[in-house]
Structures are given as C-alpha cells and as structure tokens.
Design a protein around this motif. Structure first.
Motif, mmCIF file in Angstrom:
data_model
loop_
_atom_site.group_PDB
_atom_site.id
_atom_site.type_symbol
_atom_site.label_atom_id
_atom_site.label_comp_id
_atom_site.label_asym_id
_atom_site.label_seq_id
_atom_site.Cartn_x
_atom_site.Cartn_y
_atom_site.Cartn_z
ATOM 1 N N LYS A 15 32.321 34.653 26.830
ATOM 2 C CA LYS A 15 33.132 34.248 27.963
ATOM 3 C C LYS A 15 33.676 32.857 27.689
ATOM 4 O O LYS A 15 32.940 31.976 27.243
ATOM 5 N N SER A 29 39.302 32.276 33.508
ATOM 6 C CA SER A 29 38.239 32.699 32.590
ATOM 7 C C SER A 29 38.609 34.024 31.938
ATOM 8 O O SER A 29 39.452 34.767 32.445
ATOM 9 N N PHE A 31 36.637 37.299 29.440
ATOM 10 C CA PHE A 31 35.439 37.872 28.841
ATOM 11 C C PHE A 31 35.853 38.934 27.840
ATOM 12 O O PHE A 31 36.702 39.779 28.134
#
Length: 114
Positions: A15, A29, A31
C-alpha cells in the motif's frame, strides 16, 4: 500542498499513501496485491520481484492520484517505509536475489524451534 509518502509492504500486498503534512489526513492511497505461494503444507513463499513490481505500481498510482488532486511529486517532502515481518532474501554470487523468499508464515523450521 505538501505531502508525505508512506509505503507498506505487507503479506498480501503493498500500500502506498500520500498524507497531508499539515494534519496527516490521507490524500490518496493505492493497494496492489501479490501472490502468497504454498507449494507444500506449512510452506509460505513469495517472489521478491512481485514485491518490487507491486511497489512501483502502487507508488505510480498514488502519485497519479495525487496529481489529480493538485499534489505534484515535487510537493512530497519525505517517505516512510514499513515491511512485513521476517523473511529470508538470499542473493547469489552476482548479488541477484534467489526467489522464492520464505516469509514469516513459513513453518519449515518448526522442529528446530521446538
């Protein structure tokens, strides 16, 4: 706006996240997962090349998301890195890694530990 980049290499994926320097809130963000291999009962292995490729992809995705929100790569003031627990990375004579890597969940040393 200034930002910090965090990168966490975990057991199931990596991540990357951009954080605002003023209050620490997450700006963007990403992932990216990678496989966990169990070729035999009790074995837990990963290919470090998968970690590297996932890390590159997560960072690039995070930076692109930051740009869409007005945060340029030059606005990043620092980076932090965390990683999964114990793993065995063995290089050969030319200093290239020999995959796969035994990760913390591997149980092959159970008898020796007892």
């Amino acid at each position: 706006m200034q930002a910090l980049l965090g990168i966490d290499l975990g057991t199931t994926g990596v991540k990357a996240a951009l954080f605002a320097t003023d209050d620490g809130h997450v700006l963007f963000s990403a992932f990216v997962d990678y496989p966990l291999m169990h070729p035999h009962p009790g074995w837990a292995e990963q290919d470090p090349r998968d970690w590297w490729q996932a890390t590159i992809t997560a960072i690039r995705t995070c930076l692109a998301g930051g740009i869409r929100h007005g945060i340029a790569p030059t606005d990043i003031r620092g980076a932090g890195l965390s990683g999964q627990m114990h793993g065995v990375l063995l290089p050969h004579a030319q200093q290239q890694l020999l995959p796969p890597c035994n990760i913390w969940a591997d149980q092959r040393s159970d008898a020796q530990c007892r």
